[in-house]
Design a protein around this motif. Structure first.
Motif, short mmCIF file in Angstrom:
data_model
loop_
_atom_site.label_atom_id
_atom_site.label_comp_id
_atom_site.label_asym_id
_atom_site.label_seq_id
_atom_site.Cartn_x
_atom_site.Cartn_y
_atom_site.Cartn_z
N GLN A 72 -17.73 -1.73 -9.58
CA GLN A 72 -16.88 -2.38 -9.84
C GLN A 72 -17.10 -3.94 -10.14
O GLN A 72 -16.75 -4.69 -10.98
N MET A 100 -5.39 -4.87 -4.92
CA MET A 100 -5.47 -4.03 -3.76
C MET A 100 -6.83 -4.21 -3.11
O MET A 100 -7.06 -3.98 -2.17
N ASN A 101 -7.72 -4.11 -4.12
CA ASN A 101 -9.23 -3.99 -3.72
C ASN A 101 -9.69 -5.33 -3.58
O ASN A 101 -10.18 -5.81 -4.76
N THR A 102 -9.77 -6.06 -2.78
CA THR A 102 -10.24 -7.34 -2.23
C THR A 102 -11.78 -7.49 -2.63
O THR A 102 -12.50 -6.71 -2.53
N ILE A 103 -11.87 -8.68 -3.11
CA ILE A 103 -13.48 -9.00 -3.55
C ILE A 103 -14.00 -9.86 -2.56
O ILE A 103 -13.41 -10.75 -1.95
N THR A 104 -14.98 -9.22 -1.62
CA THR A 104 -15.43 -9.81 -0.51
C THR A 104 -16.38 -10.79 -0.82
O THR A 104 -16.90 -11.22 -2.02
N HIS A 127 -6.49 6.34 -8.52
CA HIS A 127 -6.76 4.86 -8.58
C HIS A 127 -5.67 4.08 -8.89
O HIS A 127 -4.87 4.44 -9.89
N TRP A 128 -5.67 2.87 -8.49
CA TRP A 128 -4.54 2.03 -8.44
C TRP A 128 -4.40 1.30 -9.56
O TRP A 128 -4.41 -0.03 -9.59
N ARG A 135 -11.91 1.60 -0.09
CA ARG A 135 -11.68 0.13 0.17
C ARG A 135 -10.20 -0.34 -0.30
O ARG A 135 -9.81 -1.13 0.23
N PHE A 136 -9.71 0.55 -1.11
CA PHE A 136 -8.52 0.21 -1.51
C PHE A 136 -7.31 0.47 -0.64
O PHE A 136 -5.98 0.66 -1.05
N LEU A 137 -7.56 1.24 0.37
CA LEU A 137 -6.61 1.63 1.29
C LEU A 137 -6.55 0.72 2.21
O LEU A 137 -7.34 -0.05 2.92
N ARG A 187 1.66 7.06 -6.29
CA ARG A 187 0.65 8.17 -6.36
C ARG A 187 1.21 9.63 -6.27
O ARG A 187 0.95 10.52 -7.11
N HIS A 214 1.04 -1.30 0.01
CA HIS A 214 -0.03 -0.10 0.07
C HIS A 214 1.01 1.17 0.02
O HIS A 214 0.51 2.17 -0.73
N HIS A 224 2.37 1.76 -3.42
CA HIS A 224 1.36 2.58 -4.52
C HIS A 224 1.10 3.94 -3.96
O HIS A 224 1.03 4.76 -4.84
#
Lengths: 193, 721
Positions: B214, B401-405, B498-499, A191-193, A34, A27, A30
């Protein structure tokens, strides 16, 4: 611009930062990338202009104030660590039940999230949201069709509802209380943090 | 009441169609009886008839038009009864209408029921839907999740195909079921056509449930991209069924074929996309053919790739994605609207027709029912999909990064609807003894997924969401603060970025700007800064609105201006409270919508455009205020404040005082291009353009005086950057 040990090495006090913010090292990587992509002149620091370059913030009615929140008092440049610390507040809250009672409050706790919001209102940093400050924010958030009178009404009503000690201003405690029914942890989490 | 009327109309039309087709048959037979090809207007060759009825002449287009009208009336009928679409998704209703019509036709005597011929489906009905999907695809979101989508599409489909095929084969081997004649290859063939998730069905169902963007792009992207895998596996197994022996070389050839199909489809799409973009560069004088070229080239890309047995769906999507940004810059505003509107129209009609035909084709004689086969097919479809999703998600989550729950996974698994593609593929099979069984099984699976899963997915989604039990309506402070929090979230999300793979995106944007755009976009429309375009549009709008609306912006009060006496703490009357609430709901600025939602019925209207305009004008205002403060205030600034609506005014201020601009806060140097379009385009261009706006193009603009004089303010900004 990958994410690897060399990137981590460039950051000051990486381990401390990780501990404080609760981010994982990927994290942090990233975020660092950024940070650099925002930093157009490669200064290693961000000023307000760099934030202004984010186009979506221009159409956010509270954009300027949000940017100001990243900069502590009278400081015009921030480094990566403070950038990361501010963003760390928006990490999703973990539901870890085991917490020592005397450990410092995690940076992404509900109270800290609310503090960020409170600071948006409280521009003069006196710890209270006055009638005037509320009016300003409302004006930012509302369209043109609302008359001055209506704005005043709304402001009065808001303060009335929240103000418990009768000083015609909303303190942080009162602010927290007025939002107790709202699921702030979910609303203010990215969420992505 | 109206609904009954609509249904009656539908029934009448379908029966009338029957009547005319049977009459058509009759007249055809009688004219054949007269072996000389007589003009039907003559009777026995001697009299002149005053009134004639010549159906055969117009039969084919007439029937097609009637079907399309039936489709649209059915759609109209549903939406008249407002509660119905909320409970039952449109696809179900359409299939039911199809069943009805099919039943009517079946009941009629010498009629062969029309069914969805594979050619008609693949060549005429499917392309508009896929084109529509590709044109309105949220590109940035799609590419950010591309890895995951590919994983689901390719690996997931493989998993499903082999899982379903092999387990069905195992079931067939079980003696008492009497299915022993289904060979392994046939089972695998069946698996390949039943495993694929269908974009049409997914689109139509997911449109009505509002999952987060998403999730939507994951399921939808998967349904689009798995076409490559499906095509390859289907053709492979079909070929294998013919071949007597299968060697390892053939398997390798199959894998090679997969790559070729996928890459070939994409390549064809890109080529046609560029040709289309190039064509629109020169259509300035003949603007009416611009929409035509867009549609033609997309359709050609589809047909070309089908010609080579590449994946047509991928070709048409790639074509739409490629040409969109260039075409949107090149064509006129009217053409842009026309393109979008026609796309919606065609895809809407297509989708309706597909579902109706699905219903009609179900009612046929030749069904082969076998309880174990069909029930196990259904069971395995669900099982393997669920297993596949869980398994793949656990792998994918390690890289995301953004996990799928779990909730997301459930929706992904449950949203794997099958549709008309499987249906057409099963009809395309060569005849063999068990074909009817396969057809029946496919129809059952499709109907089950569309009806059961389609209808229950919405309540399930709502069930899975965190429920906020509110007993009382939110207080005013809660409303305000919540809106504040939402704005904060949107802002911080934008800051944290946005990653995606920024590196490749930057590279592509650079390449795009330097080479592609200069080549493909007309000279005078080079979008060096979309803020320029935006202000042009704003000015046009203002010219119209000037006389109608009141003053747009109130000058902001300087702080400390409105000290009020302490208000009395009396509770407000309930109707005052209500009025406050309505004021708030109507006037609070909305959160910026990140991606446009798919809407089959209308072009999404960008309701935020007005708000954004206001916000931006306020900022310009405050910037203008900054300017005056720096320069110590002049009369021009007062004029600026009083006539904020005329942007020209503030612009001329800026052009006269160049140096002052340097110290002012620079305007955000670009606004997402989507705000320029009246219909919401793709917001996705925004961040990408972020990096590319500091361009030397600003200087070229300065040379062109006339229309751009008004925009000189923003130019100064850019040249200073």
């Amino acid at each position: 611009m990958g994410c690897n040990a060399s990137t981590l090495a460039k950051i000051h006090n990486v381990d401390e930062l990780i501990l404080e913010t609760g981010f994982s090292s990927s994290h942090i990587c990233h975020l660092y990338n950024r940070f650099h992509s925002l930093d157009k002149d490669d200064k290693g620091l961000l000023n307000r202009d760099d934030f202004q370059n984010i186009s979506e913030l221009a159409v956010n009615p509270l954009g300027d104030r949000i940017i100001n929140n990243f900069f502590p008092d009278r400081v015009d440049l921030i480094d990566f660590n403070s950038f990361a610390r501010t963003l760390a507040r928006f990490r999703p809250v973990e539901n870890s039940p085991k917490k020592e009672p005397d450990s410092p409050e995690p940076i992404n706790s509900r109270a800290n999230k609310l503090k960020f919001a409170f600071q948006l209102y409280d521009q003069d940093k006196d710890g209270k949201i006055s009638n005037n400050e509320l009016l300003q924010v409302l004006r930012l958030m509302l369209g043109v069709q609302v008359t001055e009178e209506q704005l005043d009404n709304i402001t009065d009503r808001t303060i009335q509802e929240a103000d418990l000690d009768g000083d015609n201003a909303i303190s942080f405690e009162e602010f927290k209380k007025s939002l107790e029914k709202v699921d702030v942890e979910t609303v203010l989490s990215i969420r992505f943090l | 009441m109206v609904r009954l009327l609509a249904l009656a109309l539908v029934g009448f039309l379908s029966s009338r169609e029957l009547a005319v087709s049977s009459a058509g048959d009759a007249s055809f037979k009688t004219s054949e009886a007269h072996s000389n090809a007589l003009d039907p207007r003559l009777h026995n060759g001697s009299e002149l008839k005053v009134f004639t009825f010549d159906y055969t002449h117009v039969q084919a287009p007439f029937e097609i038009a009637l079907w399309i009208m039936l489709a649209s009336l059915a759609k109209l009928g549903f939406h008249l009864y407002r509660r119905l679409p909320a409970v039952v998704p449109e696809s179900c209703l359409l299939i039911m209408v199809g069943l009805l019509v099919g039943g009517v036709i079946y009941g009629a005597p010498h009629q062969t029921s029309p069914f969805l011929s594979t050619d008609v489906f693949f060549l005429y009905l499917l392309p508009p839907i896929v084109l529509d999907a590709g044109y309105f695809l949220p590109i940035r979101l799609f590419f950010e999740n591309l890895g995951t989508i590919l994983c689901y599409a390719v690996l997931g489909t493989f998993w499903n195909v082999f899982g379903i095929g092999l387990s069905l084969y195992g079931i067939c081997q079980v003696g008492p079921f009497g299915l022993g004649d289904v060979s392994l290859l046939q089972a695998l063939l069946f698996g390949s056509l039943i495993a694929a998730v269908d974009p049409v069905a997914v689109l139509s169902v997911f449109e009505e449930i509002h999952v987060n963007e998403q999730l939507h792009i994951l399921v939808f992207g998967e349904s689009l991209l798995n076409d490559a895998v499906t095509v390859v596996l289907y053709k492979l197994f079909e070929a294998f069924c013919q071949m007597p022996t299968i060697s390892a070389v053939d398997v390798v050839a199959g894998i090679g074929q997969f790559f070729m199909v996928a890459v070939g489809g994409v390549a064809v799409g890109i080529v046609y996309g560029f040709i289309a973009a190039l064509t629109t560069r020169f259509t300035e004088k003949i603007q009416v053919i611009e929409p035509l070229s867009v549609f033609l080239y997309s359709y050609l890309s589809y047909l070309t790739s089908e010609m080579f047995h590449f994946s047509g769906i991928m070709a048409i999507i790639t074509c739409a994605v490629t040409m969109k940004q260039y075409v949107e810059s090149n064509v006129s505003q009217k053409s842009r609207t026309t393109i979008k509107y026609f796309m919606k129209m065609w895809s809407s009609v297509s989708e309706t027709l597909i579902f109706i035909f699905l219903g009609v084709s179900t009612v046929r004689d030749s069904h082969d029912w076998s309880w174990p086969y069909i029930s196990f097919t259904l069971f395995f479809c669900l099982l393997w999909r669920a297993l596949g999703v869980i398994f793949l998600t656990s792998i994918v989550n390690k890289f995301r990064m953004n996990t799928i729950t779990f909730k997301d996974q459930f929706i992904i698994a449950y949203g794997g609807l099958r549709g008309a593609i499987s249906f057409s593929l099963v009809f395309l099979l060569d005849d063999f003894p068990r074909k009817k069984l396969f057809i029946t099984a496919t129809i059952v699976v499709i109907l089950f997924t569309v009806f059961v899963q389609g209808m229950t997915i919405k309540p399930l989604v709502e069930l899975l969401e965190v429920k906020k039990t509110r007993k009382a309506p939110p207080t005013v402070s809660e409303e305000i603060h919540c809106r504040l929090l939402d704005h904060i979230l949107a802002g911080v999300e934008d800051i944290s970025g946005h990653w995606g793979q920024h590196y490749w995106k930057d590279k592509f944007q650079y390449f795009n700007k330097k080479y592609l755009k200069t080549f493909l976009i007309r000279g005078d429309k080079q979008p060096n800064s979309s803020i320029v375009l935006f202000y042009q549009k704003l000015e046009k709008k203002h010219a119209f609105e000037f006389n109608e609306s009141e003053e747009l912006i109130r000058p902001p009060h300087p702080p400390g201006d409105c000290q009020k006496p302490a208000p009395s703490v009396s509770p407000l009357l309930p109707d005052e409270l209500d009025s406050i609430r309505t004021i708030l709901t109507r006037n609070l600025f909305h959160i910026r919508r990140k991606t446009p939602a798919y809407n089959r019925h209308t072009l999404q209207r960008d309701g935020n455009a007005e708000e954004m305009k206001e916000i931006l004008l306020r900022r310009r205002q405050s910037l203008g205020g900054n300017l005056t403060r720096k320069r110590g205030g002049t009369s021009e600034s007062d004029k600026e404040l009083s006539k904020e609506k005329r942007l020209t005014r503030s612009h001329t201020v800026g052009s006269e005082h160049k140096p002052a601009v340097e110290v002012a806060k620079p305007l955000p140097s670009d606004i997402p291009a989507s705000m320029c379009a009246t219909g919401a385009g793709g917001m996705e261009n925004g961040p990408g353009l972020n990096e590319s706006t500091q361009s030397p193009g600003g200087s070229t603009r300065n040379r062109r005086d006339k229309p751009q004089k008004t925009l000189s303010f923003s130019f100064q900004n850019e040249t200073q950057e």
